[in-house]
Structure formats: structure tokens, C-alpha cells
Design an enzyme around this catalytic site. Structure first.
Site, short mmCIF file in Angstrom:
data_model
loop_
_atom_site.label_atom_id
_atom_site.label_comp_id
_atom_site.label_asym_id
_atom_site.label_seq_id
_atom_site.Cartn_x
_atom_site.Cartn_y
_atom_site.Cartn_z
N GLY A 250 2.47 1.02 -10.36
CA GLY A 250 3.52 1.50 -9.59
C GLY A 250 3.13 2.41 -8.26
O GLY A 250 3.47 3.28 -7.64
N GLU A 292 -2.02 -0.48 -14.80
CA GLU A 292 -1.83 -1.55 -14.25
C GLU A 292 -1.34 -1.78 -13.02
O GLU A 292 -0.25 -2.01 -12.56
CB GLU A 292 -0.79 -2.41 -15.11
CG GLU A 292 -1.23 -2.58 -16.65
CD GLU A 292 0.01 -3.09 -17.48
OE1 GLU A 292 -0.34 -3.78 -18.53
OE2 GLU A 292 1.01 -2.80 -17.43
N PRO A 293 -2.32 -1.48 -11.89
CA PRO A 293 -1.81 -1.45 -10.44
C PRO A 293 -1.79 -2.85 -9.93
O PRO A 293 -2.49 -4.06 -10.41
CB PRO A 293 -3.52 -1.01 -9.92
CG PRO A 293 -4.49 -1.48 -10.78
CD PRO A 293 -3.91 -1.26 -12.03
N ARG A 295 0.50 -3.82 -6.60
CA ARG A 295 0.78 -3.42 -5.11
C ARG A 295 -0.60 -2.77 -4.47
O ARG A 295 -0.91 -3.16 -3.22
CB ARG A 295 1.78 -2.53 -5.05
CG ARG A 295 2.31 -2.13 -3.53
CD ARG A 295 3.23 -0.83 -3.52
NE ARG A 295 4.33 -1.26 -4.38
CZ ARG A 295 5.46 -1.73 -4.20
NH1 ARG A 295 5.65 -2.37 -2.94
NH2 ARG A 295 6.28 -2.04 -5.19
N ARG A 332 11.73 -8.65 0.92
CA ARG A 332 11.87 -7.30 0.42
C ARG A 332 12.75 -6.31 1.26
O ARG A 332 13.46 -5.63 0.74
CB ARG A 332 10.45 -6.63 0.28
CG ARG A 332 9.50 -7.38 -0.77
CD ARG A 332 8.28 -6.51 -0.73
NE ARG A 332 8.49 -5.07 -1.25
CZ ARG A 332 8.13 -4.06 -0.65
NH1 ARG A 332 7.91 -4.18 0.39
NH2 ARG A 332 8.40 -2.75 -1.06
N TYR A 336 15.52 -4.53 -1.04
CA TYR A 336 15.30 -3.14 -1.05
C TYR A 336 15.45 -2.32 0.34
O TYR A 336 15.20 -0.90 0.25
CB TYR A 336 14.07 -2.92 -1.70
CG TYR A 336 13.70 -3.74 -2.68
CD1 TYR A 336 14.73 -3.82 -4.03
CD2 TYR A 336 12.52 -4.34 -2.83
CE1 TYR A 336 14.26 -4.56 -4.98
CE2 TYR A 336 11.96 -5.31 -3.98
CZ TYR A 336 13.09 -5.31 -5.03
OH TYR A 336 12.70 -6.17 -6.08
N CYS A 363 19.88 -19.29 7.04
CA CYS A 363 21.34 -19.18 7.51
C CYS A 363 22.13 -18.01 6.85
O CYS A 363 22.91 -18.43 6.25
CB CYS A 363 22.17 -20.37 7.31
SG CYS A 363 21.88 -21.22 5.60
N TYR A 391 4.12 -8.76 -3.25
CA TYR A 391 5.49 -9.24 -3.23
C TYR A 391 5.89 -9.84 -2.14
O TYR A 391 7.25 -9.49 -1.68
CB TYR A 391 6.39 -7.77 -3.52
CG TYR A 391 5.89 -7.31 -4.78
CD1 TYR A 391 6.17 -7.79 -6.10
CD2 TYR A 391 5.18 -6.00 -4.87
CE1 TYR A 391 5.55 -7.46 -7.26
CE2 TYR A 391 4.84 -5.38 -5.96
CZ TYR A 391 4.98 -5.98 -7.30
OH TYR A 391 4.42 -5.49 -8.53
#
Length: 432
Positions: A250, A292-293, A295, A332, A336, A363, A391
Site C-alpha cells: 500500500g 508486499e509492495p 504500486r 482508475r 476512483y 462509448c 494498475y
């Protein structure tokens, strides 16, 4: 001109570069839309994690790259060569890791609803760890391991009840979430005892993941205290000494020039100190630590290059610039509201004097961003969206039957294709 990633630059021609390679030249050679990633930047981030962990944490600390951020066989090879483990979130990611050469004993398999087919692959391949997300999954692992005559190493994904400052869909450590077995309701202790009672299952650790992107270090400290306190309770109530504490990832990155993120070493420093202190406070031996990286390994290493089509100005409202990609290669913003920095690769050194809304070609009334500063843009210009290494490719789709772009890697001033461009033939290949 302030750029969001160290791998980006502006050359003497005023062109954007990535890994020292001219971006307009790559767009001309490979076409658009185009993902470009800098392998050197990825390797540098891998080393930043492993070196900080070795320096700061006195026990064993394993860094497992979260393949969900960007999974392809070349990324697997790079992260394996840099000494990282693999975090897989599906059977497809387990399979990709294996095909990319990651040893099974370095693969950790996550997910909240694993199928029997996926669990069979994991157990049969004898991967390092399966992170179970509930009692039903433990029963399934036990059954499959029993049929194969083996014992599967398991960790439990717990919910520590920590809420981070992020989009609600990206908060994954809170109580009200599909992920994790809640600690505060007593369910986590019940599942620990279940794991001890089942054959074919060896419970070796616990796991949590708070969400992403996390721009502060404090949430990790809160989670560590809760998780280590639970480890102490497990030992007191069951006699089981859990050896592994997996804190997920994260870690945030810089998406916009004026919004930074803590350096990797700062995250590691806080986590290491808090784990040491919490273990001592709760009377525990120092656990084996897993981070656990995802990003933070690949996001800043990538950009996406488009070609502008129509420019639609609505006086007093906004200017739309439509490009030859969209939510099919980067969903994304639609999911988000994620913000990005944009630039014109052929005039990257010029001042950004125009505000645009970047629109895709699907569309839907779909966008890649609103109110984005950019150099004056016209139809036919190249447009680069920065910090798209995480991502984007991994969440791409064939909506509207649009083929996915290729992934071109740059390394030591040279470019090569890591994932080829899809064709219309690829899109219909599985149709019957």
C-alpha cells in the site's frame, strides 16, 4: 519543469524521455496508445526495499512484489533477479509467476475466494504460502492437500480494523470489508483453532493489508500493535507460536508534481522499529517480516502515450481532448477519481498554459482526468499520462472490443517489447 518520476527527463530537443530514451521516437516506432516502462527504475525500487529492510530490520524480512500492480513474465524475471518474492492474487498470477521463472518456494498466494482449480495449482506446485481468507478456504486447502498427500503452509488474512485515508474501495484493513477475518469479533481466534485442528494445513503466520495508496506511516504502526497483540494471544491460548507477520503493502507514490509520498526507507524505518518494539512489548520473539509492495515498485516506472484526436471547447465550461485510448487501458479515474499529471512529449519543456479534460474513446462519458494542466494541445499531438506503471496494463480490458496496447520496456538506452500489441484477431480468438 517538475516531473513526477526520476526516470523521466527532457532532452535538448524539448522531448520527454523515459530511461533516457526519446518518447516521441518510441511512439513513432511502436504506435499509440503505448505503455512504456523503465526497467532500471523498477530494479532501483526493488533494491531500495531490500537494502532498507536489510539495514533496518534485524530479523528476516522478505519483500514480495505484488504482481496485481503489473504482471507479465518479464516483470517476474526482473523482480526475481532482484531477490524479491512474488505476491499472487489469483491462479493466473500464480501461473504467470511460475512461467516467468519465479521458484514456487518464493510465491505467496492471496485472494478471498480461491477456486479449487487455483488451490490445486498452488498446493501441487508447493508454493511457499497460501494466505487463507476464511474457514471455508481452510477446509478446501485441507481437503486438496490431503488428496495430494502433502501439507500446505498457510497464513491467515486478518482484519485489524484500521481505516486509512484512501478511496473507500481501496480501504482493505477495516472491519466492514470483504477481505480478512476480523480480530475484534473473535472470529480470527476461532479460525486459528480451526487451522490447528485440520490435517494437511500448517499455520505459519498472519497477514493484513490496510489498503492503498497510504501516504502516512502511522496506520502501519497501529496495525502492527494490533497484529502482534493477537500473535501473543494465540500463543497464550493455543500454545502456537506464529513465526511470520505479513503487513502487505500500500506504499504511496507521487502521481502529481505537488503531492509527494514518504521515501521507501521511511516506511521501512517506521515498520521495522514498530515491529521490534511491539514484539518486545508483547513478549514475542522477533517475527519473520513480509512486505508486499506493488504500486511503489512499478508506478513511477511507467507512462502511457496517446495521440490526440478531437479537441472540443465548450466556452465557459471546459475543453475536451479525446485520445486513442481511455478506460480500456486506464480505468482508475472512472473507478476512483485517480489524478494524473499529463504532458505533451514533443513539447515537454514548455509551460503548461491550458487546462483540459482528457477523454477516452469508449462509448461511455469516460474520462482519464479533469482540469489537467498541459501545454496547448491540438489534434495529432502526442499526449503522455505519467506514473501509469501500476494498475493500468493490469486492469486493462477489451471493452468495445478495443485491443490492449503493448508494453515496451527501456533498458540501458534500448527499447524492446515485453507484451505485444493485441490485434482484432486476438480479440476474437476465443470466440466459437
Amino acid at each position: 519543469m517538475k516531473l513526477v518520476s526520476e526516470c523521466l527527463g527532457i532532452n535538448a530537443s524539448g522531448h520527454l524521455t523515459i530511461g533516457g530514451v526519446d518518447v516521441p521516437a518510441l511512439a513513432k516506432e511502436y504506435g499509440t496508445p503505448l505503455y512504456i516502462m523503465d526497467e532500471g527504475h523498477i530494479r532501483g525500487n526493488c533494491r531500495a526495499f531490500t537494502e532498507a529492510a536489510a539495514e533496518r530490520y534485524p530479523g528476516k524480512c522478505s519483500i514480495a512484489y505484488a504482481n496485481k500492480a503489473m504482471a507479465c513474465k518479464h516483470i517476474v524475471r526482473v523482480t526475481h533477479e532482484e531477490g524479491l518474492y512474488a505476491n499472487a492474487a489469483s491462479g493466473g498470477e500464480v501461473y504467470t509467476a511460475l512461467q516467468g521463472g519465479m521458484p514456487p518456494e518464493k510465491i505467496i498466494y492471496h485472494g478471498n475466494n480461491k477456486t479449487d482449480e487455483e488451490l490445486l495449482l498452488a498446493v501441487k506446485s508447493q508454493i511457499l504460502r497460501i494466505v487463507a481468507d476464511g474457514p471455508e478456504e481452510l477446509h478446501n486447502i485441507s481437503r486438496i492437500a490431503g488428496e495430494l498427500g502433502v501439507t500446505a503452509s498457510v497464513s491467515l488474512r486478518l482484519s485489524p480494523g484500521v481505516t486509512v485515508d484512501s478511496h473507500s474501495s481501496l480501504q482493505t484493513g477495516k472491519l466492514d470489508c470483504k477481505f480478512g477475518i476480523p480480530i475484534e469479533t473473535g472470529a480470527a481466534m476461532d479460525v486459528v483453532k480451526l487451522a490447528q485442528s485440520l490435517g494437511g494445513v500448517a499455520l505459519d503466520g498472519i497477514h493484513c493489508h490496510l489498503g492503498s495508496p497510504i501516504f502516512e506511516t502511522r496506520p502501519y504502526a497501529d496495525a502492527i500493535d494490533i497484529m502482534t497483540a493477537f500473535m501473543a494471544r494465540v500463543q497464550a491460548e493455543t500454545g502456537l507460536q506464529l513465526k511470520e507477520l505479513n503487513l502487505g503493502g500500500g506504499f504511496a507514490v507521487r502521481y502529481l508534481p505537488d503531492k509527494g509520498a514518504p521515501p521507501i526507507r521511511d516506511y521501512i524505518a517506521v515498520i521495522s522499529e514498530e515491529v521490534r518494539n511491539a514484539a518486545a512489548r508483547h513478549g514475542l520473539p522477533l517475527p519473520e517480516l513480509v512486505l508486499e509492495p506493488g504500486r511503489s515498485i512499478v508506478a513511477g516506472a511507467g507512462i502511457t502515450v496517446y495521440t490526440a484526436g478531437g479537441v472540443k471547447e465548450i466556452p465557459g465550461i471546459r475543453t475536451y481532448v479525446s485520445v486513442d485510448g481511455g478506460m480500456t487501458d486506464n480505468p482508475r479515474y472512472m473507478l476512483y477519481g485517480s489524478q494524473y499529471d499529463v504532458t505533451l512529449p514533443e513539447r515537454a519543456g514548455e509551460e503548461k498554459t491550458q487546462i483540459i479534460t482528457l477523454a477516452g474513446r469508449c462509448c461511455e462519458n469516460e474520462l482519464l482526468g479533469k482540469d489537467m494542466p498541459i501545454q496547448p494541445v491540438k489534434a495529432g499531438d502526442l499526449v503522455a499520462v505519467l506514473c501509469t506503471g501500476a494498475y493500468n496494463y493490469s486492469m486493462a480490458s477489451n471493452y468495445n472490443r478495443i485491443p490492449r496496447p503493448p508494453v515496451v520496456m527501456v533498458r540501458n538506452g534500448e527499447a524492446f517489447v515485453a507484451v505485444r500489441r493485441e490485434t482484432w484477431e486476438d480479440v476474437v480468438r476465443l470466440d466459437v
